[in-house]
Scaffold this motif. Structure first.
Motif, PDB file in Angstrom:
ATOM      1  N   UNK A   1       0.848  -1.184   0.000  1.00  0.00           N
ATOM      2  CA  UNK A   1       0.000   0.000   0.000  1.00  0.00           C
ATOM      3  C   UNK A   1       0.885   1.235   0.000  1.00  0.00           C
ATOM      4  N   UNK A   2       0.296   2.372  -0.386  1.00  0.00           N
ATOM      5  CA  UNK A   2       1.033   3.629  -0.342  1.00  0.00           C
ATOM      6  C   UNK A   2       1.390   3.989   1.094  1.00  0.00           C
ATOM      7  N   UNK A   3       0.509   3.648   2.046  1.00  0.00           N
ATOM      8  CA  UNK A   3       0.806   3.937   3.446  1.00  0.00           C
ATOM      9  C   UNK A   3       2.042   3.173   3.921  1.00  0.00           C
ATOM     10  N   UNK A   4       2.220   1.933   3.454  1.00  0.00           N
ATOM     11  CA  UNK A   4       3.426   1.177   3.802  1.00  0.00           C
ATOM     12  C   UNK A   4       4.648   1.745   3.091  1.00  0.00           C
ATOM     13  N   UNK A   5       4.455   2.252   1.876  1.00  0.00           N
ATOM     14  CA  UNK A   5       5.563   2.854   1.141  1.00  0.00           C
ATOM     15  C   UNK A   5       6.145   4.040   1.915  1.00  0.00           C
ATOM     16  N   UNK A   6       5.283   4.757   2.648  1.00  0.00           N
ATOM     17  CA  UNK A   6       5.744   5.931   3.387  1.00  0.00           C
ATOM     18  C   UNK A   6       6.796   5.582   4.425  1.00  0.00           C
TER      19      UNK A   6
END
Length: 806
Positions: free
Chosen positions: A76-81
């Motif tokens: 997810x993009x949240x994990x990418x952060x």
């Protein structure tokens, strides 16, 4: 720690990393790129719309390949952060777009459903400046590139913060398949992902990928199961729901001069909604204000794994308007299509075409007071329904040269046609609903731009590139209707300015020095912009019909574009035969016409309200150690982000004279404001970073073992644009660890992954509860309660992967 000291520390680290290749290698053996030993693990990026190694691209970026994304369980993009310092993402409870994406403190305004984002997405070449695309299934990825800073020249309009560029996997030369199954213990979440790919003929290949997840919930709802005026939750584990996605790819290569790639993705998500995890994050009285006397509230007023916000809004709102129903929800379905064609006109000229189609439909019902009780906390009940539909068609043409001589170029154009509709209805008081808003907007948009860049090799190792993009955009409200309390179910046309046009010229220039294959030094001047538009939120009306039988808007819904200008420079190096690679970037930018969401009563409005300065330094490294199979990685960022001129809306409980009536220096309008000039920019921690390792053991008995660990940290930062004290997130640290067992050929593996093992909770977006605290500018200094959606707590994942074919 001040900026100068931070620069000295990171410059010393970079000098140590870059001095070795300068001393150890010949300066005259270079071609752009890397030598064979270095290139074997290097990711090929397209940050300048050309295929080149990341070390050769004079841009601050973080690139992650598909295998690393899978190994680190970044889906997810949240994990990418967590892998990219200064990248901050989160759910947004009050926007149908449904999310915040910020890089280096710059983000779009999620409260306006029509607003473009300051951090744009580019998926298989198709630009999407909407945060709703975060919900599109991010499966079967070949790689992700996070480009930091304005990227107007290469990736179109609306990218002053940066670009998240995703490339999904292509067909394979022979038949292959894969399946990845995961189960998360705490949330009772199942996640399945798989693909099948291969050739159809000698010139045509296919790939089909799919994804499915179902989750019962990672937060426990502890609201009472009965009592006076209690709306008992339907679900005790939240947020919950299911999601699936499918993507089809066809790639056609009939000759060495032409290729075409068609990708079509569909995503469907049906869940309980992010307001199911809306929590009281800070309560000045130690309990939510308005709690009845003697009532033993279960609310603990902190970010954790407990919530008291109910998904049960009662039966009466549905009677007032059937779009409410009785339960909160969030539904989304999206389609993304892209057709990329490349034609090699001759040995030195390539013509590329990218046609894009994006359609999204999002709707929700949310409970925006984070509680379970009517006539209690905080004296009323406030649900809302919102529905957003977006359709965008884009067409880009690009001509690129590859001459042997000192001059090359890239020219092109982009056209976009867009259509968006937004409707919403808001009521208060679950026992006897009180009308608050009912409105409907439709916006038609058209934009085009022309762009070009010339690259000149001044010397064999020195390149100057310069270019610009001219953008012209028009937007029109073809539908603007609203209702008033006296006739709450009848929408009437509203008179207001309905047309807006924006023009921008964003130049860019970069000087690049490559003394050898393994070292790049660059400096850039860049400009960028974020388009203006219309507020598609609750309008302020004259409730008396005018001579045309319409209402009249009391405010101009238009807001202007946001501009950014500044400098960036960096050093990229690889040495020890490519085992150690480092990147250092320094930047300084000024942003004017800052677009911010301000709370006026119960209404969110988007305004151009200030100016911002962001400057900082970023450093990252990867090191393949002498111990076979062990690699290290790390990144650290220091940012000094400050408002240079910003008069914000006053938060609850801020007394005079800090909060007083004053004329806004940007809008020219008077209001209750407080001056935040010189203070910290929202979502801009001073320090952030990460450190991690990966280890794969030598083969034993036909097996291998993989170990990994990661540490992420962030300084404190404000999470709302008014800098309310309760909205400051304290510094935090996160720890991840995992172990995998696989066969020697890595055809299968099983693994155990722990995320956020310390069970740390934090938040990146918050707001004052508008029905709590003292009135701004008044005598009371009682601060309002702070509400927001925290991150996910500890996760324990069990994964199994099977791969077939080549």
């Amino acid at each position: 720690m001040n900026m100068k000291r931070a620069l000295r520390i990171l410059l010393l680290a970079s000098t140590a990393a870059t001095s070795m290749p300068l001393l150890a290698q010949e300066a005259d053996n270079a071609q752009p790129g890397l030598d064979a030993e270095v290139a074997q693990d290097e990711i090929i990026v397209t940050a300048r719309r050309r295929e080149e190694t990341s070390i050769a691209a004079p841009i601050a970026l973080t690139a992650l390949g598909g295998q690393e994304l899978q190994r680190r369980n970044i889906n997810t993009v949240d994990m990418l952060a967590r892998a990219v310092p200064t990248l901050i993402t989160s759910e947004a409870t009050s926007s149908p777009q449904g999310g915040i994406v910020a890089i280096r403190g710059l983000s779009g305004v999620d409260a306006n459903p029509f607003g473009d984002q300051a951090v744009s997405f580019n998926i298989d070449g198709v630009p999407v400046a909407r945060s709703s695309v975060r919900r599109l299934g991010q499966m079967d990825l070949a790689q992700i590139e996070v480009l930091k800073g304005p990227q107007a020249l290469f990736f179109g309009k609306n990218s002053p913060g940066g670009i998240i560029s995703m490339r999904t996997a292509d067909p394979t030369a022979s038949l292959s398949a894969g399946l990845n199954a995961g189960y998360e213990v705490k949330a009772d979440e199942v996640r399945l992902e798989g693909f099948v790919a291969g050739p159809i003929s000698d010139t045509l290949g296919f790939r089909v990928a799919g994804y499915y997840s179902k989750m019962k919930g990672f937060v426990r709802n502890v609201a009472p199961s009965g009592g006076a005026n209690v709306l008992v939750p339907f679900d005790r584990r939240v947020p919950n729901g299911d999601e699936y996605a499918i993507r089809g790819t066809l790639k056609w290569e009939p000759s060495d001069r032409f290729d075409a790639r068609l990708k079509i993705s569909y995503n469907d998500s049906n869940g309980s909604g992010s307001t199911d995890n809306l929590q009281f994050l800070n309560c000045p009285l130690g309990r939510p204000q308005g709690t009845p006397a003697g009532f033993a509230t279960p609310e603990d007023c902190r970010a954790d794994g407990r919530v008291t916000s109910t998904d049960n809004i009662g039966p009466n709102f549905a009677i007032a308007d059937p779009r409410f129903g009785t339960e909160t929800f969030l539904k989304s379905d999206q389609v993304l299509g892209g057709l990329e064609m490349n034609y090699q006109l001759n040995d030195v000229l390539k013509l590329s075409s990218i046609t894009g189609y994006y359609k999204a439909r999002n709707s929700y019902v949310g409970n925006f007071i984070a509680n379970f009780q009517e006539n209690g906390i905080p004296q009323t009940f406030l649900p809302a329904f919102a529905g957003l539909s977006i359709r965008e068609i884009t067409q880009e043409l690009r001509l690129t040269s590859d001459f042997d001589g000192p001059v090359n170029f890239m020219f092109g154009g982009l056209y976009q046609d867009s259509h968006a509709t937004n409707q919403a209805v808001v009521y208060r008081n679950a026992n006897a609903p009180v009308f608050s808003a009912n409105y409907d907007y439709t916006q038609e948009g058209e934009a085009y731009s022309i762009f070009g860049q010339v690259m000149i090799e001044l010397l064999p190792k020195l390149e100057l590139s310069g270019g610009a993009r001219y953008s012209n955009e028009s937007k029109e409200l073809t539908v603007f209707r609203a209702a008033i309390a006296a006739n709450r179910n009848t929408l009437v046309d509203v008179d207001a300015p309905r047309r807006a046009r924006f023009n921008n010229l964003s130049p860019e220039a970069t000087l690049t020095f490559r003394p050898n294959d393994n070292l790049t030094i660059y400096g850039s001047y860049k400009e960028g912009f974020l388009s203006g538009g219309f507020n598609a939120t609750q309008p302020t009306l004259n409730p008396v019909l005018n001579a045309n039988g319409r209402y009249t808007s009391l405010v101009d819904l238009r807001y202007d574009q946001q501009l950014i200008t500044g400098f960036e420079g960096g050093i990229k190096s690889a040495f020890l035969n490519g085992d150690l690679r480092t990147n250092l970037a320094l930047y300084s930018y000024e942003t004017t016409g800052l677009q911010v969401a301000v709370l006026v009563g119960l209404n969110q409005e988007l305004r151009n309200a200030g100016a911002v300065r962001t400057k900082g330094v970023e450093f990252d490294f990867t090191y393949r150690t002498p111990l076979d199979g062990l690699s290290l990685r790390g990144a650290v960022a220091y940012q000094d982000g400050k408002y240079t001129d910003y008069q914000a809306t006053c938060y609850r409980g801020l007394p005079a004279p800090a909060c007083r009536v004053q004329v806004n220096r940007f809008t020219g309008q008077a209001g209750l404001l407080h001056d935040l000039s010189g203070t910290q920019l929202v979502r801009s921690p001073d320090w952030s970073g990460n450190l991690g390792f990966d280890y794969i053991s030598p083969e034993f008995a036909g097996l291998k073992v993989g170990l990994q660990g990661a540490f992420t940290f962030s300084d404190s930062f404000f999470t709302d644009v008014v800098s309310a004290p309760g909205g400051r997130q304290k510094s935090y640290q996160l720890f991840d660890a995992g172990i995998r067992l696989m066969d020697a050929d890595e055809r299968w593996e099983i693994g155990l992954m722990g995320r956020n093992l310390g069970n740390t909770y934090y938040f990146t977006r918050s707001a004052d509860n508008p029905l709590s605290g003292g009135a701004p500018g008044g005598a009371s200094t009682l601060l309002g309660d702070t509400v927001g959606v925290p991150n996910r707590g500890r996760e324990i994942w069990i994964n199994a992967i099977v791969r077939f074919g080549n």
